[in-house]
Scaffold this motif. Sequence first.
Motif, short mmCIF file in Angstrom:
data_model
loop_
_atom_site.label_atom_id
_atom_site.label_comp_id
_atom_site.label_asym_id
_atom_site.label_seq_id
_atom_site.Cartn_x
_atom_site.Cartn_y
_atom_site.Cartn_z
N ILE A 31 -13.93 -4.57 -10.65
CA ILE A 31 -13.69 -5.85 -9.98
C ILE A 31 -12.54 -5.62 -9.01
N CYS A 32 -12.81 -5.90 -7.75
CA CYS A 32 -11.86 -5.64 -6.67
C CYS A 32 -11.52 -7.00 -6.05
N TRP A 33 -10.27 -7.18 -5.61
CA TRP A 33 -9.79 -8.55 -5.34
C TRP A 33 -9.62 -8.84 -3.85
N TYR A 34 -10.33 -9.88 -3.41
CA TYR A 34 -10.13 -10.43 -2.06
C TYR A 34 -8.94 -11.37 -2.11
N THR A 35 -8.35 -11.63 -0.94
CA THR A 35 -7.38 -12.72 -0.80
C THR A 35 -8.05 -13.73 0.12
N ARG A 85 -16.23 1.01 3.06
CA ARG A 85 -16.11 -0.35 3.62
C ARG A 85 -17.00 -0.40 4.86
N ILE A 86 -17.63 -1.55 5.06
CA ILE A 86 -18.52 -1.71 6.21
C ILE A 86 -17.70 -1.88 7.49
N ILE A 87 -18.16 -1.21 8.55
CA ILE A 87 -17.49 -1.28 9.85
C ILE A 87 -18.51 -1.92 10.81
N GLY A 109 -4.48 -12.59 3.35
CA GLY A 109 -5.63 -13.48 3.55
C GLY A 109 -6.83 -12.74 4.12
N GLY A 110 -6.96 -11.45 3.80
CA GLY A 110 -8.03 -10.62 4.38
C GLY A 110 -9.45 -11.15 4.19
N SER A 111 -9.64 -11.98 3.17
CA SER A 111 -10.93 -12.67 2.96
C SER A 111 -12.15 -11.74 2.99
N VAL A 122 -4.12 -2.21 3.93
CA VAL A 122 -4.44 -2.25 5.37
C VAL A 122 -3.34 -2.96 6.16
N PHE A 123 -2.95 -4.14 5.67
CA PHE A 123 -2.00 -4.93 6.47
C PHE A 123 -0.61 -4.29 6.49
N GLY A 124 -0.12 -3.83 5.33
CA GLY A 124 1.23 -3.28 5.27
C GLY A 124 1.35 -1.96 6.02
N LEU A 125 0.38 -1.07 5.79
CA LEU A 125 0.45 0.26 6.39
C LEU A 125 0.24 0.22 7.91
N LEU A 165 5.66 -9.57 3.75
CA LEU A 165 4.85 -9.59 2.52
C LEU A 165 3.41 -9.21 2.88
N ALA A 166 2.99 -8.05 2.37
CA ALA A 166 1.62 -7.56 2.64
C ALA A 166 1.02 -7.13 1.30
N THR A 167 1.13 -8.03 0.34
CA THR A 167 0.81 -7.68 -1.04
C THR A 167 -0.60 -8.13 -1.44
N GLY A 168 -1.46 -8.33 -0.47
CA GLY A 168 -2.87 -8.61 -0.74
C GLY A 168 -3.04 -9.74 -1.75
N ALA A 191 -5.97 -1.36 -5.18
CA ALA A 191 -5.78 -2.13 -3.94
C ALA A 191 -7.14 -2.40 -3.29
N ALA A 192 -7.24 -3.52 -2.59
CA ALA A 192 -8.50 -3.86 -1.91
C ALA A 192 -8.87 -2.80 -0.87
N SER A 193 -7.86 -2.14 -0.32
CA SER A 193 -8.10 -1.18 0.77
C SER A 193 -8.59 0.18 0.28
N VAL A 206 -17.52 -8.04 -7.41
CA VAL A 206 -18.11 -6.99 -8.27
C VAL A 206 -18.63 -5.80 -7.46
N LEU A 207 -18.38 -4.61 -8.01
CA LEU A 207 -18.84 -3.35 -7.42
C LEU A 207 -19.42 -2.49 -8.54
N ALA A 208 -20.51 -1.77 -8.26
CA ALA A 208 -21.09 -0.88 -9.27
C ALA A 208 -21.56 0.40 -8.57
N LEU A 238 7.49 -0.53 0.70
CA LEU A 238 7.49 -0.50 -0.77
C LEU A 238 6.07 -0.67 -1.29
N GLU A 239 5.71 0.10 -2.28
CA GLU A 239 4.38 -0.03 -2.89
C GLU A 239 4.55 0.10 -4.40
N ARG A 240 3.84 -0.76 -5.16
CA ARG A 240 4.09 -0.79 -6.61
C ARG A 240 3.53 0.43 -7.34
C1 LIG Z 1 -14.88 -5.28 -2.94
C2 LIG Z 1 -14.39 -5.37 -1.53
C3 LIG Z 1 -15.24 -5.07 -0.48
C4 LIG Z 1 -14.80 -5.17 0.84
N1 LIG Z 1 -15.63 -4.81 1.85
C5 LIG Z 1 -15.16 -4.80 3.11
C6 LIG Z 1 -15.96 -4.30 4.15
O1 LIG Z 1 -17.10 -3.87 3.90
N2 LIG Z 1 -15.46 -4.26 5.42
C7 LIG Z 1 -14.20 -4.72 5.69
O2 LIG Z 1 -13.79 -4.69 6.85
N3 LIG Z 1 -13.41 -5.21 4.71
C8 LIG Z 1 -13.85 -5.25 3.44
N4 LIG Z 1 -13.07 -5.70 2.43
C9 LIG Z 1 -11.79 -6.31 2.76
C10 LIG Z 1 -10.65 -5.36 2.95
O3 LIG Z 1 -10.76 -4.25 2.09
C11 LIG Z 1 -9.38 -6.16 2.69
O4 LIG Z 1 -9.37 -7.32 3.54
C12 LIG Z 1 -8.13 -5.35 2.97
O5 LIG Z 1 -8.19 -4.09 2.34
C13 LIG Z 1 -6.93 -6.12 2.46
O6 LIG Z 1 -5.77 -5.35 2.64
P1 LIG Z 1 -4.38 -5.87 2.07
O7 LIG Z 1 -3.35 -5.02 2.67
O8 LIG Z 1 -4.27 -7.34 2.23
O9 LIG Z 1 -4.48 -5.71 0.47
P2 LIG Z 1 -4.43 -4.43 -0.48
O10 LIG Z 1 -5.20 -3.31 0.04
O11 LIG Z 1 -4.76 -4.92 -1.85
O12 LIG Z 1 -2.90 -4.01 -0.43
C14 LIG Z 1 -1.87 -4.72 -1.06
C15 LIG Z 1 -0.91 -3.71 -1.65
O13 LIG Z 1 0.23 -4.39 -2.14
C16 LIG Z 1 0.65 -3.74 -3.31
N5 LIG Z 1 1.44 -4.70 -4.10
C17 LIG Z 1 0.99 -5.85 -4.66
N6 LIG Z 1 1.99 -6.47 -5.30
C18 LIG Z 1 3.08 -5.70 -5.14
C19 LIG Z 1 4.42 -5.84 -5.60
N7 LIG Z 1 4.82 -6.87 -6.33
N8 LIG Z 1 5.32 -4.87 -5.27
C20 LIG Z 1 4.93 -3.80 -4.51
N9 LIG Z 1 3.66 -3.64 -4.06
C21 LIG Z 1 2.74 -4.58 -4.38
C22 LIG Z 1 -0.64 -3.36 -4.00
O14 LIG Z 1 -0.46 -2.33 -4.95
C23 LIG Z 1 -1.50 -2.95 -2.82
O15 LIG Z 1 -1.44 -1.57 -2.56
C24 LIG Z 1 -13.48 -5.61 1.10
C25 LIG Z 1 -12.61 -5.91 0.04
C26 LIG Z 1 -13.05 -5.77 -1.27
C27 LIG Z 1 -12.11 -6.11 -2.40
#
Ligand SMILES: Cc1cc2nc3c(=O)[nH]c(=O)nc-3n(C[C@H](O)[C@H](O)[C@H](O)COP(=O)(O)OP(=O)(O)OC[C@H]3O[C@@H](n4cnc5c(N)ncnc54)[C@H](O)[C@@H]3O)c2cc1C
Length: 459
Positions: free
Chosen positions: A354-358, A58-60, A381-383, A18-21, A225-228, A51-53, A247-249, A41-43
């Motif tokens: 298991i999906c990862w928050y920051t 996702r809830i809006i 820090g999307g939390s 979300v943040f990088g794109l 740096l938008a690497t979640g 990715a968390a995104s 946790v997600l199921a 760049l994306e890994r």
């Molecule tokens: C289980 C779960 C439920 C959620 N529910 C909601 C919700 O209901 N409503 C809501 O608004 N938000 C929700 N969120 C939060 C939201 O999804 C996140 O805050 C948001 O997606 C974070 O985006 P991001 O860009 O920080 O991380 P990410 O989407 O994880 O993106 C980071 C990217 O960086 C890439 N990367 C990492 N390291 C490297 C590297 N070394 N080199 C190159 N690329 C790299 C990764 O592959 C990844 O694609 C939820 C999150 C989770 C995990």
Amino acid sequence: MAATKDIPSSILIIGSGVFGLSTAHALAQRDAFKSSKITLLERLDFPAPDAASIDTSRIIRPDYADGAYAALMAEAHPHWRGEFGAEGRYTESGLCLTQDTNADGGDDDAHLYLVRALENVKTRLGLKVGRRENGGQVEPMETPEDVGRVTSCMGGECGKRGYVNWTSGWADAEAGMCHMRKLVEILGRVEFKTAEVAKLNYGKDRVESVELVGGEKLTADLVVLATGAWTPKLVDLRGIASATGQVLAYIDITQEEQDRLGSNPVVLCETNGMFIIPPRNRELKVARHGYGYANLTRIPHPERQGEMITVSLPRTKQDDPKMNISFEGDKACREYLAKSIPDLATRPWTHTRICWYTDTPTGDWLISYHPTYSNLFVTTGGSGHAYKFLPVVGERIVDIMSGNEKDDLGAELTKKWKWPEQRKKVDHVWTDDWRGGVKGMYLDEEMAKGQKEMAKSRL
Ligand SMILES: Cc1cc2nc3c(=O)[nH]c(=O)nc-3n(C[C@H](O)[C@H](O)[C@H](O)COP(=O)(O)OP(=O)(O)OC[C@H]3O[C@@H](n4cnc5c(N)ncnc54)[C@H](O)[C@@H]3O)c2cc1C
């Protein structure tokens, strides 16, 4: 207001969540950056499955105890209701926010969150209170019967009180991200590369180069740096932000169940953080907005040679394809499903994740220049709550990057998201933002407990 910054001639964004794109999208549209070379760049090949995104949903919602996020959602919501959310990317199903204690159970944190969120959607957004059939947009639910009336098709108990916001809903998260990617591609300004960053090479006060796995070195005027949840591997975020596993199921359901549950509101219990997103294509998701698991890992200090540090980092199915949720997480999802939709109590999960928050201490994001390295901008820090802002957050990020806050909300957000003056004196951040579940769980311990419990159940 921060001073307006010089325009960088090259910008390297790392991470396509979300943040990088959304940053790439905003940069590619701004006149001020029309001469900047922008690379993303994306890994993993987009969309990165861990990715968390990237997920089914996702809830809006504008339902925030903090009015600034409610106001930011008021900017994002029209996009979800328009072209951005078309073709099933957004469904305005309503969001039923509940709690498990009744009025004589006292005013716990869950209750206070609900009261503040309701107040914000009424006063800051002007939503109309009342029953939906009378034109109301938010309906307070004072009793278990009120909650039961709104969630009757589920057939179970979804809470004792709360409110439903019929203007909230959910997004098909992966489809939303793919749409955003298409919008960026159409602009023709961003070069996309699949490559994993191994480390940033830090000089005294700037990032000298970005080193890829394999050894290639890239340079840029500005590194974003938008690497979640992986960010703590590339910059020292101890005491500022940490990865926590959630946790997600998922279960498959029948067409009859899809027809019955498909137009239900999202149900989220503020007391334990459990939630159920209405099914789509005969798949239903149960999850928890919790304190999560820490996965403490020893890594080389990202900024100082010869030093090791301990940080929490994601472990996903990319690292271990057989990785499922822990016994504790499985039990929490199972119990919530059984209580809310008793018919589905024993339906096996088709898959879990298991999906990862920051996570940050307050739940506020970290969107800021680094205080030491002048060409490093961090947006993370999307939390657990940034997805819903996908259509607009890039604009706010680029405002901060440029040192131009366009309005009072911008000034408020810049303050919230700035690099903290003091770090917490801990390796791992357990957020104090509202969450369900238990604080202080460690991934390896919970996974090991699971194996013991499952071995016991086989005896
Ligand atoms: C289980 C779960 C439920 C959620 N529910 C909601 C919700 O209901 N409503 C809501 O608004 N938000 C929700 N969120 C939060 C939201 O999804 C996140 O805050 C948001 O997606 C974070 O985006 P991001 O860009 O920080 O991380 P990410 O989407 O994880 O993106 C980071 C990217 O960086 C890439 N990367 C990492 N390291 C490297 C590297 N070394 N080199 C190159 N690329 C790299 C990764 O592959 C990844 O694609 C939820 C999150 C989770 C995990």
